[in-house]
Design a protein around this motif. Structure first.
Motif, PDB file in Angstrom:
ATOM      1  N   VAL A  48      37.876  38.322  40.467  1.00 12.87           N
ATOM      2  CA  VAL A  48      36.460  38.629  40.659  1.00 12.87           C
ATOM      3  C   VAL A  48      36.158  39.890  39.874  1.00 12.87           C
ATOM      4  O   VAL A  48      36.843  40.900  40.014  1.00 12.87           O
ATOM      5  CB  VAL A  48      36.118  38.858  42.150  1.00 12.87           C
ATOM      6  CG1 VAL A  48      34.642  39.229  42.293  1.00 12.87           C
ATOM      7  CG2 VAL A  48      36.467  37.630  42.958  1.00 12.87           C
ATOM      8  N   LEU A  49      35.154  39.796  39.041  1.00 13.93           N
ATOM      9  CA  LEU A  49      34.767  40.910  38.189  1.00 13.93           C
ATOM     10  C   LEU A  49      33.474  41.487  38.762  1.00 13.93           C
ATOM     11  O   LEU A  49      32.462  40.798  38.816  1.00 13.93           O
ATOM     12  CB  LEU A  49      34.517  40.356  36.784  1.00 13.93           C
ATOM     13  CG  LEU A  49      34.631  41.221  35.557  1.00 13.93           C
ATOM     14  CD1 LEU A  49      36.002  41.820  35.466  1.00 13.93           C
ATOM     15  CD2 LEU A  49      34.335  40.365  34.328  1.00 13.93           C
ATOM     16  N   ALA A  50      33.543  42.728  39.233  1.00 12.33           N
ATOM     17  CA  ALA A  50      32.353  43.329  39.839  1.00 12.33           C
ATOM     18  C   ALA A  50      31.948  44.572  39.065  1.00 12.33           C
ATOM     19  O   ALA A  50      32.741  45.499  38.910  1.00 12.33           O
ATOM     20  CB  ALA A  50      32.636  43.682  41.293  1.00 12.33           C
ATOM     21  N   GLY A  51      30.713  44.575  38.579  1.00 11.54           N
ATOM     22  CA  GLY A  51      30.203  45.721  37.849  1.00 11.54           C
ATOM     23  C   GLY A  51      29.374  46.607  38.763  1.00 11.54           C
ATOM     24  O   GLY A  51      28.681  46.119  39.659  1.00 11.54           O
ATOM     25  N   GLY A  87      45.832  40.754  45.017  1.00 15.60           N
ATOM     26  CA  GLY A  87      47.011  40.768  44.164  1.00 15.60           C
ATOM     27  C   GLY A  87      46.906  41.915  43.183  1.00 15.60           C
ATOM     28  O   GLY A  87      47.897  42.491  42.770  1.00 15.60           O
ATOM     29  N   GLY A  88      45.685  42.238  42.810  1.00 18.67           N
ATOM     30  CA  GLY A  88      45.453  43.355  41.912  1.00 18.67           C
ATOM     31  C   GLY A  88      44.035  43.858  42.107  1.00 18.67           C
ATOM     32  O   GLY A  88      43.123  43.064  42.341  1.00 18.67           O
ATOM     33  N   LEU A  89      43.857  45.159  42.030  1.00 21.09           N
ATOM     34  CA  LEU A  89      42.527  45.747  42.171  1.00 21.09           C
ATOM     35  C   LEU A  89      42.448  46.908  41.191  1.00 21.09           C
ATOM     36  O   LEU A  89      42.998  47.979  41.433  1.00 21.09           O
ATOM     37  CB  LEU A  89      42.302  46.214  43.612  1.00 21.09           C
ATOM     38  CG  LEU A  89      40.909  46.737  43.963  1.00 21.09           C
ATOM     39  CD1 LEU A  89      39.830  45.736  43.559  1.00 21.09           C
ATOM     40  CD2 LEU A  89      40.822  47.008  45.470  1.00 21.09           C
ATOM     41  N   LEU A 103      38.182  44.903  38.814  1.00 20.98           N
ATOM     42  CA  LEU A 103      38.794  43.580  38.682  1.00 20.98           C
ATOM     43  C   LEU A 103      39.625  43.363  39.929  1.00 20.98           C
ATOM     44  O   LEU A 103      40.550  44.122  40.195  1.00 20.98           O
ATOM     45  CB  LEU A 103      39.701  43.481  37.453  1.00 20.98           C
ATOM     46  CG  LEU A 103      39.027  43.454  36.087  1.00 20.98           C
ATOM     47  CD1 LEU A 103      38.809  44.865  35.573  1.00 20.98           C
ATOM     48  CD2 LEU A 103      39.881  42.675  35.096  1.00 20.98           C
ATOM     49  N   CYS A 104      39.239  42.361  40.686  1.00 16.67           N
ATOM     50  CA  CYS A 104      39.927  42.085  41.936  1.00 16.67           C
ATOM     51  C   CYS A 104      40.541  40.698  41.864  1.00 16.67           C
ATOM     52  O   CYS A 104      39.833  39.697  41.800  1.00 16.67           O
ATOM     53  CB  CYS A 104      38.935  42.169  43.098  1.00 16.67           C
ATOM     54  SG  CYS A 104      39.631  41.658  44.675  1.00 16.67           S
ATOM     55  N   GLU A 105      41.863  40.671  41.831  1.00 17.20           N
ATOM     56  CA  GLU A 105      42.517  39.369  41.768  1.00 17.20           C
ATOM     57  C   GLU A 105      42.964  38.934  43.152  1.00 17.20           C
ATOM     58  O   GLU A 105      43.548  39.708  43.910  1.00 17.20           O
ATOM     59  CB  GLU A 105      43.728  39.411  40.828  1.00 17.20           C
ATOM     60  CG  GLU A 105      44.455  38.063  40.757  1.00 17.20           C
ATOM     61  CD  GLU A 105      45.480  38.000  39.653  1.00 17.20           C
ATOM     62  OE1 GLU A 105      46.675  38.187  39.947  1.00 17.20           O
ATOM     63  OE2 GLU A 105      45.096  37.787  38.497  1.00 17.20           O
ATOM     64  N   VAL A 106      42.671  37.698  43.458  1.00 18.34           N
ATOM     65  CA  VAL A 106      43.103  37.111  44.720  1.00 18.34           C
ATOM     66  C   VAL A 106      44.047  35.969  44.383  1.00 18.34           C
ATOM     67  O   VAL A 106      43.706  35.090  43.591  1.00 18.34           O
ATOM     68  CB  VAL A 106      41.890  36.576  45.515  1.00 18.34           C
ATOM     69  CG1 VAL A 106      42.358  35.871  46.774  1.00 18.34           C
ATOM     70  CG2 VAL A 106      40.941  37.719  45.846  1.00 18.34           C
ATOM     71  N   ASP A 107      45.228  36.007  44.946  1.00 17.58           N
ATOM     72  CA  ASP A 107      46.193  34.937  44.666  1.00 17.58           C
ATOM     73  C   ASP A 107      46.761  34.385  45.957  1.00 17.58           C
ATOM     74  O   ASP A 107      46.677  34.995  47.013  1.00 17.58           O
ATOM     75  CB  ASP A 107      47.293  35.430  43.722  1.00 17.58           C
ATOM     76  CG  ASP A 107      48.118  36.563  44.325  1.00 17.58           C
ATOM     77  OD1 ASP A 107      48.947  37.137  43.604  1.00 17.58           O
ATOM     78  OD2 ASP A 107      47.936  36.892  45.518  1.00 17.58           O
ATOM     79  N   ALA A 133      35.377  38.153  49.024  1.00 17.44           N
ATOM     80  CA  ALA A 133      35.328  39.278  48.091  1.00 17.44           C
ATOM     81  C   ALA A 133      33.987  39.333  47.370  1.00 17.44           C
ATOM     82  O   ALA A 133      33.389  40.407  47.224  1.00 17.44           O
ATOM     83  CB  ALA A 133      36.479  39.181  47.093  1.00 17.44           C
ATOM     84  N   GLU A 134      33.534  38.189  46.912  1.00 18.17           N
ATOM     85  CA  GLU A 134      32.257  38.158  46.200  1.00 18.17           C
ATOM     86  C   GLU A 134      31.140  38.699  47.088  1.00 18.17           C
ATOM     87  O   GLU A 134      30.333  39.531  46.675  1.00 18.17           O
ATOM     88  CB  GLU A 134      31.944  36.730  45.753  1.00 18.17           C
ATOM     89  CG  GLU A 134      32.774  36.254  44.566  1.00 18.17           C
ATOM     90  CD  GLU A 134      32.521  34.792  44.228  1.00 18.17           C
ATOM     91  OE1 GLU A 134      32.908  34.374  43.120  1.00 18.17           O
ATOM     92  OE2 GLU A 134      31.931  34.075  45.072  1.00 18.17           O
ATOM     93  N   THR A 135      31.151  38.225  48.308  1.00 16.97           N
ATOM     94  CA  THR A 135      30.128  38.670  49.246  1.00 16.97           C
ATOM     95  C   THR A 135      30.230  40.169  49.485  1.00 16.97           C
ATOM     96  O   THR A 135      29.238  40.897  49.460  1.00 16.97           O
ATOM     97  CB  THR A 135      30.285  37.917  50.578  1.00 16.97           C
ATOM     98  OG1 THR A 135      30.196  36.511  50.320  1.00 16.97           O
ATOM     99  CG2 THR A 135      29.231  38.348  51.572  1.00 16.97           C
TER     100      THR A 135
END
Lengths: 402, 489, 354
Positions: B228-231, B253-255, B283-287, B300-302
C-alpha cells in the motif's frame, strides 16, 4: 563523489564528460552485483566501482601502468552496471573515454599490439574477413580444438525477398555478419516482407565503428561512423522509416552516433538523426501487427539470450521476448539474464580465458530449461554461444522466418 | 597494538604469496585504489596490502601471519557498509571475502542455507526461490552486500520489523579467530548450550573474528504480498501514521518512509510511479496467506485515509510490487542524481518520536544549511537521514559531520540509539560516548580483548578508546551546552 | 514493585571484596538447569527486584526489572492484546524474566517467533567488577557496541546479574487452532518440516506419543483456510496442551529419569535410541528419556547438526551441557573473564570450567 582532475583532462570535453560521470557515482556498490567480470573474479579492480576508482585515479593524475589497463581491458563494456546504477552513472562512456586516453599514454606489449592491429584490420574488412572465414570453414577438421570452436559452420542464407513495398527500412549489413551469419538479414527481410515492409541495405555501409572504437582507436571508429552516415543518408532522405539493427552490438554503436559526433560540425546533425532513426529489430516489430507471423508449430523451447548491448545500451530488455511470445514461441526459462556471454566484441579474442568462463556460465544459465534452440540478437553472441553450445544457436528472427 | 608494523609490505606479501595466488595479494598502490574505502567514500585509507583468499585455510593462514606480526586486518565483503567499517588501516591488510561466493547448500525441508561469506544477500533468496523460500533480512543494498557483511553489521532491512534482523535469521557462523583458529558459533539447531556468542558476533563489525561461513534460516515465500502506497502532505502525518498502523495490531512485512527528495530521485531511476507531489510517502507491505492479506490490506487502506493520507494506492501485481520496492531500495544511491555526495545517518528512535524528530531535523537542516533526504525503515524507527552535500566544496563535509552528530545526539535524547543497522565503524565512533559511559565502554573493550588481545582486528573502529571519548565529550560539551547526560545509573 | 538494584549492587561489591561466589536466584524455577551449583555460593536473590518499568503497547516494547514474574508481565501484555512471542515456560508461579533470559528458555513457537534472546532489546547488568551497566536500549534496532544483551541468553547468569530487561512484544494472534494426526516420529519430522516450508500460519509443531500436533494461529481466515487444506483432527482445549508442553507439564516430563534436550537440525533423522522422544519445534528441539549416555548422545547430536544437554535429572556433577571444542571453550572462558574476572557469579553452573 569528490573529484579533482588534472588540468590536462579537466580542460577537455572528454575530461569534463568523464568528471560529470564520476561525480554521479556515490560509491554504493550496487553495480558490482551485476558485473559479469566481478561476479567471476570477485576482485573489486575487475568490477565497475573499482574501475571507476581506477579511472578516477588516472584522470586525477595518479600513476597508471599496464596494471590499470589490464583491469580496464577486462571490462566487457556490457554496460550491465549502467542498468543497475541508481545514480545514473554512464559507465560505458566513462570507460570508452578513459581507455582511449590511456591508450595514448601507454604502449602495449608487442603481441597485444599485433593482435589488436590484426583485429582492427581484419574484422571491419568485410571481404577479408569473409575469405579468412571460408578458409577456416574448409580446413575445420584439421584445426586445433580451440581454433576450430571459433569458426562457425558454413551457413547458407535463404533468398532475399523479391517483392518491394512502399514501406522501407534501412538495415546495416555490418562487417562480420554477412559472412558469418548471412541468414540473419535475409530472414529479417523475409519476415518484414510478410508484414509489407521492404528492407534494404546500403552497400557502402560497413563496420559500425565499434571494433575500432572499443579497441580505443577512436579516430578510426569515428571515420567508420561518418562513412556509414554518408552511405545511409540518401535512403534516409528518401524516407526510410527506420534504421533497423539486426545486431545489437552495432545497434548500440549507431544509437550513440549522435553523442559521439556531437562535436563534429559536419556530421553532428546527421549523426543525431541517424541515432534517432536507429531501432532494434525487435522493438520495431513490436510496433507492428504480428498476426501474420504467428508460428504454427512448436519445435521445442527457445532460450533467448538478450545481448548486453540490447539490454543495457539499447535498453530493450524484454522486447524480443514479447515479440517471440506474441508469435507463439515457447520461451524456456533462463537465469542471470544480466550476465554477459563473454563475446563482447573482440573480448573473446583479447581475453580468452575470462571469455570462456563467462560463456560457460551463460550457457549453463541458458539451458536450465532444456531448450531445443538458443536464440539471440547479436552476431558476436551468436558465434560465441555457438562455439560451445550443445543445441543450435540462431538469431531470433530466423525462428520467425518459417 | 604495537605502533609500528613488525614486517615490511614486501615481506608480508611474500609470506602471503606462499599460499595465495600472487594475483590476489595486491601490493601496488595503483590498483589498490578501489579498496581504499567502503560505501562511505568520504573516509579513505590506503592499506598496506589487499588479499583475496579463496579457501578457509588461506584465511586461517592470513590470520596466523598477521597475528604473528601484529598486522591489523580489516575484513571486507562487498564494501557497501555505510560507516567506514571496511575502511582499510594504513598499516593493515584488507582481507576480502569476496571470492567466497558459493551457496554451499540449501536444505528445503529444514529451511536452511549454508553460505560462504561473500554470497550476496539477494542471491540467497534468488537461489531459495525454487523451493518457495527466501531469506528474510533484506538491506536495501541486498543486490550487492554480502552475508558476511550482513553478519558483521547485524544488518536490517525493509522486512525486519516482522522477520527480524540478521541475528534473528542466522543459525550458525564459522568464525576464524584472530589466531587463525576455526570456531563455529551456533549450530544447525536453533539453540546452543551456554552463552550466546553467536549473537555477540553478529554485529561485531569484524572486530571479533572473520566470518567464513554462515548458516541462515529461510522463510516460506508468502502466498501473497501487496504494497500500500500512502502519500502525505507532511512528514509529521506520515510519522504518526506509522504508529497508527501498528496500534491496530497490523504488523506489516515492511513499513518504509521517504520524503520528497527521495521520492523524486527514486522515481527517476525506477519509474515506479510514486506520487511525486507528496511530502512524505509510506510503503506498507502486507504479506501472508491470500485470506489474511486481503483482510489487512483493506484495513491498512482505510487506516491510512483516516490518518490523513492524500493518496492511497495498492499494488495490483507482483511486478508492480517489485517496482515499488526497486525504487525504495535504490533510493540511497539514486540521490546521486540530485547531489554529488551524501552522508547517511542510521539512528533508531521510538516510533512515537518520529514526528518530533523529523520536524527537528527539518529545523536543523536550515540551521546547518544542508539538505536532508529521508529514506528509512519507519516500522522499526530506524532513521536514515541522508545529508546531501558536495565534497568538492571546502568545509562542507565537516559541516555535514557536525550535522550528523547532532542528529544522532537527538536520537539518543529521545530514547533511541546512534545506529540501528549500519554499525559504528569509523563514522560513528565519536557518538559512542554519547550512548555509553566509560564503564560500559570498558566492558566492551574487555569483550574485544577476549577475542583479540592484541587488537589487530579492525582497530580504531566500533568502540572508541576511553581517552578518545572523554575528549570528544569535552568537545561536544563546548559545542552543545544543552547535551543531555546519558543515564549512568 | 520495588527497585532493589542498589542492594544488589552492594551485595556484589561485598562478594567481590570477600571473594565470595554468588548463586543468582530469580524464582529458582530452573534450579534444575545447569550443573550442580557450588556449595559455597551465597544466594543473590533477584526475585524481589521486580516490577514493570515501562510498557508502551504501540512501541511493542516492554521494560521490566529482572525479578519480575513472567505471569505479571504476561498479564500486563494481555490487557493490550499482546504477548511474549517466545512463549517462555513457567515452572511455577515465580519464574522470573531474568531467569528466563539467563536460561534462554523458549516455548513451542520458537522456530517461528524466535527465542527469548531474539526479543531482547536491551539490559542493565551488574558485572563482576560491581559495575551497573546499560546495554542495548528500548528500540527495535541497535548495533552500537557489542551485543552484550543477547550474549546473556543461555549463560545461566555466569556473566553477571541482569537487573533490567527490555523486550520486544507482539500482538496476540486473532485465531488459533490445533490439528492432530497419528503418525510415527520419523514421519512427523518429515511432515512438520514440510508444513513449515509452506506459507501458512503455522506457529507450533510437535510430536509425542504417536501423534503430531500442528498449531495454526493468525487471522481467522488464514487459520481456517489452512486447517481445511491440511486436514486432521481438531484438538479441543488446545491451549491447555500447548501450555502444558510449554511448561513441561505433560506426563512425558514427569518422573526422575534424566531428561535430555537436543537442539538439532529440524529434519535430522531420529536417532534409533531405545527410550521415549518428544519432538517440538518441528523437530528442532527433541526431548529424550532413555538409558543412552552422554558421549553417545553428543555424537548423535553432532551428527544431527546440533547439541544435546542434560536438561534435568541424571548426574549433574559432571558436564550437563554439550562438550565444546577447545577453541570455543577458550572463547567462553575468556568471555567469563571479561565480565566476571573474580569468578563471582554462578561458578560451575554452565560448565565445570566456567
Amino acid at each position: 563523489m569528490q573529484t579533482n582532475l588534472v588540468a590536462e583532462f579537466a580542460n577537455t570535453a572528454e575530461g569534463q564528460e568523464a568528471e560529470s560521470i564520476l561525480r554521479a557515482c556515490v560509491h554504493c556498490g550496487f553495480c558490482t552485483a551485476t558485473c559479469p567480470t566481478y561476479q567471476e573474479l570477485n576482485d573489486e579492480r575487475d568490477g565497475p566501482r573499482g574501475r571507476i576508482y581506477l579511472m578516477k585515479q588516472f584522470l586525477e593524475g595518479g600513476e597508471v601502468t599496464e596494471k590499470t589497463q589490464q583491469h580496464l581491458d577486462r571490462c566487457l563494456t556490457c554496460r550491465s552496471c549502467e542498468t543497475t546504477c541508481p545514480s545514473g552513472v554512464e559507465y560505458g562512456r566513462l570507460v570508452d573515454i578513459s581507455r582511449g586516453l590511456l591508450e595514448e599514454r601507454l604502449e602495449r606489449p608487442t603481441r597485444d599490439r599485433l593482435l589488436r592491429q590484426a583485429l582492427a584490420r581484419v574484422l571491419p574488412n568485410r571481404r577479408l574477413f569473409g575469405v579468412l572465414l571460408r578458409m577456416g570453414q574448409w580446413f575445420r577438421p584439421l584445426l586445433p580444438g580451440a581454433l576450430r570452436a571459433k569458426v562457425p559452420p558454413r551457413q547458407e542464407a535463404k533468398p532475399w525477398p523479391a517483392a518491394s513495398h512502399s514501406r522501407v527500412v534501412l538495415a546495416l549489413a555490418g562487417c562480420v555478419q554477412p559472412s558469418a551469419t548471412p541468414g540473419t538479414n535475409a530472414s529479417a527481410a523475409r519476415v518484414l516482407d510478410r508484414l509489407g515492409i521492404t528492407m534494404v541495405e546500403a552497400p557502402e555501409a560497413g563496420c559500425c565503428g565499434a571494433v575500432n572504437y572499443h579497441l580505443s582507436n577512436h579516430d578510426a571508429g569515428l571515420d567508420a561512423m561518418r562513412r556509414n552516415i554518408d552511405a545511409w543518408w540518401p535512403a534516409i532522405e528518401a524516407g526510410a522509416e527506420a534504421l533497423i539493427m539486426t545486431a545489437s552490438g552495432c545497434g548500440a554503436m549507431v544509437q550513440d552516433y549522435g553523442h559521439l559526433l556531437k562535436d563534429d560540425p559536419v556530421y553532428a546533425n546527421k549523426a543525431r538523426k541517424v541515432s534517432e532513426l536507429t531501432i532494434d529489430l525487435g522493438a520495431y516489430l513490436l510496433q507492428q501487427d504480428l498476426e501474420p507471423l504467428t508460428v504454427r508449430q512448436s519445435s521445442g523451447k527457445v532460450a533467448f539470450h538478450c545481448p548486453c548491448t540490447l539490454q543495457h545500451a539499447m535498453k530493450q530488455n524484454g522486447t524480443v521476448e514479447q515479440v517471440l511470445r506474441r508469435v507463439g514461441i515457447d520461451l524456456a526459462e533462463t537465469t542471470d539474464k544480466h550476465l554477459c556471454c563473454g563475446s563482447a566484441g573482440t573480448y573473446s579474442i583479447t581475453q580468452p580465458e575470462l571469455s570462456q568462463k563467462l560463456l560457460d556460465n551463460k550457457l549453463k544459465a541458458l539451458t536450465i530449461d532444456q531448450p531445443a534452440v538458443i536464440a539471440t540478437a547479436n552476431v558476436g553472441c551468436q558465434m560465441h554461444l555457438g562455439s560451445k553450445a550443445e543445441v543450435p544457436v540462431s538469431h531470433w528472427i530466423e525462428l520467425l522466418d518459417r | 597494538m604495537s605502533d609500528q608494523p613488525r614486517v615490511s609490505q614486501a615481506q608480508l606479501a611474500a609470506e602471503l604469496r606462499a599460499f595465495i595466488d600472487p594475483d590476489y595479494v595486491i601490493t601496488d598502490n595503483e590498483t589498490m585504489k578501489p579498496y581504499e574505502c567502503d560505501g562511505m567514500s568520504m573516509y579513505c585509507e590506503m592499506p598496506l596490502l589487499v588479499v583475496l583468499p579463496e579457501t578457509v585455510a588461506q584465511v586461517q593462514q592470513v590470520m596466523q601471519v598477521c597475528h604473528r606480526y601484529q598486522v591489523p586486518v580489516v575484513a571486507r565483503g562487498a564494501g557497501t557498509g555505510l560507516s567506514a567499517g571496511a575502511m582499510p588501516h594504513a598499516d593493515g591488510v584488507v582481507l576480502s571475502l569476496a571470492k567466497f561466493n558459493r551457496i554451499l547448500e540449501i536444505d528445503p525441508l529444514a529451511r536452511t542455507a549454508r553460505l560462504q561469506p561473500g554470497v550476496r544477500n539477494q542471491a540467497i533468496s534468488e537461489a531459495a526461490a525454487q523451493y518457495g523460500l527466501y531469506y528474510g533480512p533484506d538491506p536495501s543494498s541486498q543486490i550487492a552486500c554480502t552475508i558476511g557483511g550482513n553478519v558483521a553489521e547485524n544488518s536490517g532491512g525493509v522486512h525486519c520489523l516482522k522477520y527480524g534482523l540478521t541475528v534473528h535469521n542466522v543459525l550458525s557462523v564459522e568464525l576464524i579467530t584472530v589466531e587463525g583458529e576455526r570456531v563455529t558459533l551456533g549450530s544447525d539447531g536453533l539453540d546452543v548450550c551456554g552463552m550466546d556468542l553467536l549473537a555477540l558476533a553478529t554485529g561485531s563489525e569484524g572486530l571479533l573474528g572473520i566470518v567464513t561461513e554462515v548458516q541462515v534460516r529461510l522463510l516460506p515465500v508468502p502466498e501473497r504480498a501487496r504494497v500500500v502506497l500512502a502519500g502525505f502532505d507532511s512528514v509529521q502525518k506520515a510519522g504518526d501514521a506509522v504508529g497508527g498502523i501498528i496500534a491496530h495490531g497490523i504488523i506489516p512485512g515492511g513499513l518504509e518512509m521517504m520524503d520528497s527528495h527521495a521520492i523524486i530521485a527514486a522515481d527517476d531511476f525506477a519509474g515506479a510511479g510514486y506520487p511525486r507531489e507528496a511530502k512524505a510517502l509510506l510503503l506498507c507491505e502486507v504479506d501472508g496467506t491470500e485470506e489474511e492479506v486481503e483482510e489487512h490490506i483493506e484495513q491498512a487502506e482505510t487506516l491510512f485515509r483516516e490518518l490523513g493520507a492524500t493518496s492511497v494506492r495498492t499494488s495490483r501485481s507482483e511486478q508492480e510490487r517489485a517496482l515499488l520496492w526497486k525504487g525504495r531500495k535504490s533510493a540511497f544511491p539514486a540521490v546521486g542524481r540530485i547531489s554529488p555526495d551524501y552522508y547517511c545517518m542510521d539512528g533508531t528512535i521510538p516510533r512515537s518520536q518520529l514526528a518530533f524528530v523529523l520536524t527537528e531535523m527539518e529545523r536543523l537542516s536550515q540551521e546547518y544549511d544542508l539538505r536532508v533526504a529521508n529514506v528509512f525503515h519507519a516500522g522499526d524507527g530506524n532513521l536514515h537521514p541522508l545529508i546531501l552535500f558536495d565534497a568538492n566544496v571546502p568545509g562542507e563535509f565537516e559541516r555535514t559531520e557536525a550535522f550528523g552528530s547532532r542528529i544522532l545526539q537527538l536520537c539518543v535524547e529521545v530514547g533511541g540509539c546512534i545506529t540501528g543497522e549500519h554499525g559504528v565503524g569509523v563514522e560513528k565512533i565519536r557518538q559512542m560516548a554519547i550512548q555509553f559511559n566509560d564503564l560500559e565502554l570498558a566492558q566492551f573493550h574487555a569483550v574485544k580483548a577476549a577475542f583479540d588481545p592484541l587488537g589487530i582486528l579492525n582497530p580504531g573502529k566500533g568502540v572508541p578508546t576511553l581517552r578518545f571519548c572523554q575528549e570528544y565529550r569535552s568537545l561536544e560539551h563546548k559545542c552543545q551546552q544543552h547535551a543531555v547526560e546519558a543515564d549512568h545509573d | 514493585m520495588t527497585d532493589r538494584s542498589e542492594q544488589l549492587l552492594e551485595q556484589v561489591l561485598a562478594a567481590k571484596a570477600a571473594g565470595q561466589p554468588l548463586r543468582i536466584v530469580g524464582g529458582n524455577s530452573k534450579a534444575f538447569l545447569g550443573r550442580q551449583a557450588d556449595a559455597e555460593s551465597q544466594d543473590l536473590n533477584v526475585g524481589e527486584h521486580r516490577g514493570i518499568v515501562e510498557y508502551n503497547p504501540v512501541e511493542l516494547v516492554l521494560t521490566a526489572r529482572a525479578g519480575t514474574p513472567l505471569r505479571e508481565i504476561e498479564a500486563a501484555l494481555a490487557e493490550h492484546g499482546q504477548a511474549l512471542h517466545f512463549e517462555p515456560p513457567h515452572f511455577g508461579d515465580s519464574d522470573t524474566l531474568g531467569g528466563t533470559l539467563a536460561a534462554n528458555l523458549s516455548g513451542p513457537a520458537r522456530p517461528w517467533s524466535g527465542s527469548v534472546r531474539d526479543q531482547v532489546l536491551g539490559i542493565r547488568l551488574i558485572n563482576g567488577n560491581g559495575e551497573h551497566l546499560r546495554f542495548g536500549g528500548q528500540v527495535m534496532k541497535n548495533v552500537a557496541g557489542y551485543d552484550v544483551s543477547r550474549l546473556q541468553a543461555g549463560a545461566l547468569g555466569t556473566l553477571g546479574v541482569m537487573t533490567e530487561i527490555s523486550l520486544k512484544v507482539m500482538p496476540r494472534p486473532a485465531a488459533s487452532l490445533t490439528l492432530v494426526r497419528e503418525m510415527s516420529a520419523q514421519q512427523a519430522i518429515q511432515q512438520m518440516n514440510a508444513r513449515a516450508a509452506e506459507p501458512k500460519p503455522l506457529t507450533a509443531a510437535c510430536w509425542q506419543g504417536g501423534r503430531m500436533y500442528l498449531r495454526l494461529a493468525g487471522a481467522q481466515s488464514a487459520v481456517e483456510a489452512t486447517a481445511a487444506k491440511w486436514g486432521g483432527e481438531v484438538l479441543d482445549q488446545a491451549d491447555g496442551f500447548w501450555r502444558s508442553l510449554q511448561d513441561q507439564q505433560l506426563d512425558y516430563f514427569k518422573g526422575e529419569a534424566p531428561l535430555w534436550r537436543f537442539s538439532v537440525r529440524a529434519n535430522a533423522a531420529l536417532a534409533p535410541l531405545p527410550g521415549a522422544w518428544l519432538l517440538d519445534w518441528a523437530g528442532a528441539q527433541r526431548w529424550y528419556r532413555g538409558d543412552a549416555e552422554q558421549p553417545q548422545l553428543e555424537q548423535l547430536a553432532r551428527e544431527a547438526g546440533g547439541q544435546v544437554s542434560l536438561f534435568r535429572g541424571g548426574d549433574r556433577s559432571g558436564e550437563v551441557m554439550h562438550h565444546q571444542p577447545q577453541a570455543l571453550a577458550g572463547l567462553q572462558t575468556r568471555m567469563k573473564q571479561a565480565f566476571d574476572p573474580h569468578g563471582l557469579f554462578n561458578p560451575g553452573r554452565l560448565y565445570s570450567w566456567l
